[in-house]
Design a protein around this motif. Sequence first.
Motif, mmCIF file in Angstrom:
data_model
loop_
_atom_site.group_PDB
_atom_site.id
_atom_site.type_symbol
_atom_site.label_atom_id
_atom_site.label_comp_id
_atom_site.label_asym_id
_atom_site.label_seq_id
_atom_site.Cartn_x
_atom_site.Cartn_y
_atom_site.Cartn_z
ATOM 1 N N LEU A 39 0.869 -1.172 0.000
ATOM 2 C CA LEU A 39 0.000 0.000 0.000
ATOM 3 C C LEU A 39 0.902 1.217 0.000
ATOM 4 O O LEU A 39 1.747 1.373 0.886
ATOM 5 N N THR A 40 0.750 2.067 -1.003
ATOM 6 C CA THR A 40 1.598 3.251 -1.117
ATOM 7 C C THR A 40 0.820 4.361 -1.812
ATOM 8 O O THR A 40 -0.398 4.331 -1.872
ATOM 9 N N ASN A 41 1.538 5.337 -2.374
ATOM 10 C CA ASN A 41 0.909 6.434 -3.105
ATOM 11 C C ASN A 41 1.786 6.803 -4.303
ATOM 12 O O ASN A 41 2.880 6.265 -4.478
ATOM 13 N N GLY A 42 1.299 7.729 -5.104
ATOM 14 C CA GLY A 42 2.022 8.124 -6.309
ATOM 15 C C GLY A 42 3.383 8.734 -6.034
ATOM 16 O O GLY A 42 4.325 8.528 -6.798
ATOM 17 N N ASP A 43 3.501 9.471 -4.944
ATOM 18 C CA ASP A 43 4.786 10.098 -4.620
ATOM 19 C C ASP A 43 5.861 9.055 -4.318
ATOM 20 O O ASP A 43 6.994 9.173 -4.762
ATOM 21 N N ALA A 44 5.488 8.027 -3.567
ATOM 22 C CA ALA A 44 6.458 6.968 -3.252
ATOM 23 C C ALA A 44 6.841 6.199 -4.514
ATOM 24 O O ALA A 44 8.016 5.879 -4.720
ATOM 25 N N LEU A 45 5.868 5.930 -5.368
ATOM 26 C CA LEU A 45 6.180 5.233 -6.623
ATOM 27 C C LEU A 45 7.083 6.090 -7.506
ATOM 28 O O LEU A 45 7.969 5.563 -8.179
ATOM 29 N N PHE A 46 6.875 7.398 -7.504
ATOM 30 C CA PHE A 46 7.737 8.284 -8.279
ATOM 31 C C PHE A 46 9.167 8.216 -7.767
ATOM 32 O O PHE A 46 10.121 8.185 -8.548
ATOM 33 N N LEU A 47 9.319 8.154 -6.450
ATOM 34 C CA LEU A 47 10.655 8.036 -5.859
ATOM 35 C C LEU A 47 11.321 6.719 -6.288
ATOM 36 O O LEU A 47 12.492 6.711 -6.666
ATOM 37 N N PHE A 48 10.579 5.609 -6.238
ATOM 38 C CA PHE A 48 11.126 4.327 -6.704
ATOM 39 C C PHE A 48 11.527 4.412 -8.169
ATOM 40 O O PHE A 48 12.584 3.925 -8.563
ATOM 41 N N TYR A 49 10.666 5.040 -8.971
ATOM 42 C CA TYR A 49 10.962 5.185 -10.403
ATOM 43 C C TYR A 49 12.252 5.991 -10.590
ATOM 44 O O TYR A 49 13.166 5.569 -11.288
ATOM 45 N N LYS A 50 12.293 7.148 -9.963
ATOM 46 C CA LYS A 50 13.418 8.063 -10.145
ATOM 47 C C LYS A 50 14.739 7.438 -9.689
ATOM 48 O O LYS A 50 15.746 7.537 -10.380
ATOM 49 N N GLU A 51 14.717 6.787 -8.550
ATOM 50 C CA GLU A 51 15.963 6.255 -7.984
ATOM 51 C C GLU A 51 16.359 4.886 -8.531
ATOM 52 O O GLU A 51 17.543 4.572 -8.558
ATOM 53 N N ASP A 52 15.384 4.075 -8.948
ATOM 54 C CA ASP A 52 15.718 2.689 -9.282
ATOM 55 C C ASP A 52 15.256 2.197 -10.655
ATOM 56 O O ASP A 52 15.764 1.177 -11.118
ATOM 57 N N TYR A 53 14.296 2.858 -11.276
ATOM 58 C CA TYR A 53 13.733 2.305 -12.502
ATOM 59 C C TYR A 53 13.715 3.255 -13.697
ATOM 60 O O TYR A 53 13.238 2.893 -14.768
#
Length: 167
Positions: A39-53
């Motif tokens: 369970l997360t939100n768009g901001d956390a997913l953006f952080l994962f995208y930016k840093e890792d994907y």
Amino acid sequence: MIEKLADRGEVKNEIVRLPPPPASFTDLYFGVNRDEIVLTNGDALFLFYKEDYSGKFKSFKEFLSAVLNDGFVLDKKLFKNPRYPKRFTLNQKIEKEYSDLGFDQFFKKYSKPSGKKGVLQLNKSTMKSEEGEYLTVTYLMYKNKYDISRDCYQGIDYLRKREDSFR
């Protein structure tokens, strides 16, 4: 929904325009493996995208679509903090009930009218305090295109159709 979630706002003349509210406050769920849901939100997913994907996907929009629609599994190593983002396993009792009742009856059981005309809220009185019960109910609502909007002050969780949230 993906379009709005992918909007990360912009900076112009040192003024920051934040993402629109549904993108900022909507709970998002995705699987880490076949047993665990995040369970997360768009901001956390953006952080994962930016840093890792960001090197693996052309855009944040493409990444969101892969994670939320296509079952792309994020590397479990990203979740260093055991409490964040929130991870849970589905409650088997609730899953069985959902399977037996079908979504319409399940929805009727776990929703009720709020004090506002035409607005529904999550019926928490139908839930016990068993492990994962609340999160399983909200996850199944999410899978059926209903989002939860929390009023932390009053302790009410409102249900809204996703199509209404992202107009």
